[in-house]
Design a protein around this motif. Structure first.
Motif, PDB file in Angstrom:
ATOM      1  N   LEU A   1      37.909 -35.329  21.713  1.00 34.17           N
ATOM      2  CA  LEU A   1      36.810 -34.416  21.173  1.00 34.17           C
ATOM      3  C   LEU A   1      35.527 -35.044  21.561  1.00 34.17           C
ATOM      4  O   LEU A   1      34.419 -34.512  22.035  1.00 34.17           O
ATOM      5  N   ALA A   2      35.078 -36.420  21.344  1.00 29.40           N
ATOM      6  CA  ALA A   2      33.767 -37.216  21.892  1.00 29.40           C
ATOM      7  C   ALA A   2      33.754 -36.844  23.418  1.00 29.40           C
ATOM      8  O   ALA A   2      32.592 -36.887  23.719  1.00 29.40           O
ATOM      9  N   ALA A   3      34.840 -36.996  24.174  1.00 31.13           N
ATOM     10  CA  ALA A   3      34.575 -36.858  25.593  1.00 31.13           C
ATOM     11  C   ALA A   3      34.598 -35.540  26.144  1.00 31.13           C
ATOM     12  O   ALA A   3      34.250 -35.139  27.232  1.00 31.13           O
ATOM     13  N   ALA A   4      34.871 -34.382  25.269  1.00 28.01           N
ATOM     14  CA  ALA A   4      34.811 -33.156  25.562  1.00 28.01           C
ATOM     15  C   ALA A   4      33.511 -32.796  25.646  1.00 28.01           C
ATOM     16  O   ALA A   4      32.666 -32.646  25.142  1.00 28.01           O
ATOM     17  N   PRO A   5      33.300 -31.713  27.104  1.00 31.12           N
ATOM     18  CA  PRO A   5      31.950 -31.202  27.117  1.00 31.12           C
ATOM     19  C   PRO A   5      31.697 -29.962  26.225  1.00 31.12           C
ATOM     20  O   PRO A   5      32.541 -29.570  25.455  1.00 31.12           O
ATOM     21  N   SER A   6      30.419 -29.748  26.127  1.00 31.34           N
ATOM     22  CA  SER A   6      29.944 -28.773  25.215  1.00 31.34           C
ATOM     23  C   SER A   6      30.367 -27.480  25.561  1.00 31.34           C
ATOM     24  O   SER A   6      30.501 -27.261  26.952  1.00 31.34           O
ATOM     25  N   LEU A   7      31.089 -26.329  24.726  1.00 28.62           N
ATOM     26  CA  LEU A   7      31.501 -25.203  25.240  1.00 28.62           C
ATOM     27  C   LEU A   7      30.371 -24.413  25.818  1.00 28.62           C
ATOM     28  O   LEU A   7      30.375 -23.528  26.677  1.00 28.62           O
ATOM     29  N   LEU A   8      29.152 -24.543  25.349  1.00 27.01           N
ATOM     30  CA  LEU A   8      27.968 -23.919  25.843  1.00 27.01           C
ATOM     31  C   LEU A   8      27.285 -24.954  26.923  1.00 27.01           C
ATOM     32  O   LEU A   8      26.903 -25.955  26.294  1.00 27.01           O
ATOM     33  N   PRO A   9      26.802 -24.430  28.144  1.00 29.58           N
ATOM     34  CA  PRO A   9      26.252 -25.419  28.920  1.00 29.58           C
ATOM     35  C   PRO A   9      24.864 -26.039  28.538  1.00 29.58           C
ATOM     36  O   PRO A   9      24.172 -25.366  27.713  1.00 29.58           O
ATOM     37  N   ASP A  10      24.712 -27.383  28.646  1.00 30.89           N
ATOM     38  CA  ASP A  10      23.599 -28.124  28.410  1.00 30.89           C
ATOM     39  C   ASP A  10      22.450 -27.287  28.586  1.00 30.89           C
ATOM     40  O   ASP A  10      21.470 -27.263  27.661  1.00 30.89           O
ATOM     41  N   GLU A  11      22.306 -26.683  29.908  1.00 28.85           N
ATOM     42  CA  GLU A  11      20.989 -26.113  30.081  1.00 28.85           C
ATOM     43  C   GLU A  11      20.780 -24.714  29.272  1.00 28.85           C
ATOM     44  O   GLU A  11      19.674 -24.409  29.000  1.00 28.85           O
ATOM     45  N   ALA A  12      21.771 -24.176  29.006  1.00 31.19           N
ATOM     46  CA  ALA A  12      21.576 -22.827  28.150  1.00 31.19           C
ATOM     47  C   ALA A  12      21.274 -23.341  26.937  1.00 31.19           C
ATOM     48  O   ALA A  12      20.493 -22.541  26.199  1.00 31.19           O
ATOM     49  N   ALA A  13      21.803 -24.354  26.211  1.00 31.04           N
ATOM     50  CA  ALA A  13      21.383 -24.840  24.907  1.00 31.04           C
ATOM     51  C   ALA A  13      19.887 -25.316  25.070  1.00 31.04           C
ATOM     52  O   ALA A  13      19.341 -24.948  23.992  1.00 31.04           O
ATOM     53  N   ALA A  14      19.560 -25.845  25.840  1.00 26.57           N
ATOM     54  CA  ALA A  14      18.135 -26.281  26.115  1.00 26.57           C
ATOM     55  C   ALA A  14      17.311 -24.997  26.090  1.00 26.57           C
ATOM     56  O   ALA A  14      16.378 -25.221  25.332  1.00 26.57           O
ATOM     57  N   MET A  15      17.552 -23.958  26.893  1.00 28.25           N
ATOM     58  CA  MET A  15      16.930 -22.959  26.946  1.00 28.25           C
ATOM     59  C   MET A  15      16.620 -22.286  25.478  1.00 28.25           C
ATOM     60  O   MET A  15      15.449 -21.618  25.277  1.00 28.25           O
ATOM     61  N   LEU A  16      17.767 -22.030  25.081  1.00 25.43           N
ATOM     62  CA  LEU A  16      17.942 -21.173  23.524  1.00 25.43           C
ATOM     63  C   LEU A  16      17.012 -22.313  22.511  1.00 25.43           C
ATOM     64  O   LEU A  16      16.268 -21.784  21.786  1.00 25.43           O
ATOM     65  N   ALA A  17      17.287 -23.467  22.673  1.00 29.69           N
ATOM     66  CA  ALA A  17      16.358 -24.392  21.646  1.00 29.69           C
ATOM     67  C   ALA A  17      14.847 -24.348  21.880  1.00 29.69           C
ATOM     68  O   ALA A  17      14.111 -24.579  20.775  1.00 29.69           O
ATOM     69  N   ALA A  18      14.568 -23.977  23.149  1.00 30.55           N
ATOM     70  CA  ALA A  18      13.100 -23.967  23.438  1.00 30.55           C
ATOM     71  C   ALA A  18      12.508 -22.410  22.884  1.00 30.55           C
ATOM     72  O   ALA A  18      11.472 -22.393  22.944  1.00 30.55           O
ATOM     73  N   LEU A  19      13.310 -21.704  22.632  1.00 28.53           N
ATOM     74  CA  LEU A  19      12.911 -20.307  22.197  1.00 28.53           C
ATOM     75  C   LEU A  19      12.326 -20.773  20.766  1.00 28.53           C
ATOM     76  O   LEU A  19      12.496 -21.366  19.945  1.00 28.53           O
ATOM     77  N   PRO A  20      11.209 -19.596  20.483  1.00 29.51           N
ATOM     78  CA  PRO A  20      10.699 -19.962  19.156  1.00 29.51           C
ATOM     79  C   PRO A  20      11.735 -19.321  18.034  1.00 29.51           C
ATOM     80  O   PRO A  20      12.493 -18.706  18.499  1.00 29.51           O
ATOM     81  N   SER A  21      11.605 -20.087  16.976  1.00 33.54           N
ATOM     82  CA  SER A  21      12.788 -20.026  15.917  1.00 33.54           C
ATOM     83  C   SER A  21      13.275 -18.274  15.568  1.00 33.54           C
ATOM     84  O   SER A  21      14.388 -18.051  15.554  1.00 33.54           O
TER      85      SER A  21
END
Length: 182
Positions: free
Chosen positions: A132-152
């Motif tokens: 599990l620690a080695a498994a990649p995120s199911l959501l691409p890191d770039e997409a997660a970063a873009m979503l995190a950057a949105l206003p809450s």
């Protein structure tokens, strides 16, 4: 200038229809363009998720469902099948089959509750934690970063809209119309 092509249709106007009344209430249907755009966006998301799922499966040898189940066991601790089913939005039968495969690979252990032998708990093994620690995120890191950057508030609206869409698709999408013709 684009013309709004929404249609106003009577609700419950037919005999015996739920909501029928003499008042003749109406609802607005979305324009055909909106439905086509929504359908296209869903197809794009499905394509990206299928492509990512296949890449993840090739890289770590686990399906996305298996990763979600492993993550559920990690997040919830020693857990029952029903709790995992709710966590992963999968049927209990699917969770049981997935757990059997994970147990066969030595990634989880299942055991019966000492007080009630009908209850089966699942826990991660050290190998399961490592995978599990080695498994990649199911959501691409770039997409997660873009979503995190949105206003809450915008992010919350997006999450709610996608959840609502998933609910609609779940309740209506599993029934296929019967084939017509000879």
């Amino acid at each position: 200038m684009k013309v709004d092509e929404r249609q106003i249709v009577p609700v419950g106007s037919g005999p015996g229809e739920v909501g029928s009344s003499d008042r003749g209430s109406t609802r607005i249907l979305p324009a055909q363009d909106d439905l086509q755009a929504l359908s296209k966006a869903i197809r794009r998301i499905v394509h990206v998720m299928e492509t990512r799922s296949k890449a993840i499966s090739r890289s770590v040898g686990l399906t996305t469902s298996q990763i979600v189940i492993l993550q559920g066991v990690a997040d919830l601790g020693e857990v029952t099948t029903n709790a995992l089913s709710r966590y992963a939005d999968l049927t209990p039968a699917t969770v049981v089959v997935t757990l059997e495969k994970l147990e066969g690979r030595g990634l989880v252990e299942r055991y019966r509750n000492v007080l009630d032998r009908r209850i089966v708990h699942t826990r991660l093994t050290p190998a399961g934690r490592d995978v599990l620690a080695a498994a990649p995120s199911l959501l691409p890191d770039e997409a997660a970063a873009m979503l995190a950057a949105l206003p809450s508030d915008e992010r919350a609206s997006l999450v709610n809209a996608v959840r609502s869409l998933a609910d609609v698709m779940e309740t209506t999408g599993s029934v296929m119309p019967a084939p017509t013709g000879s």
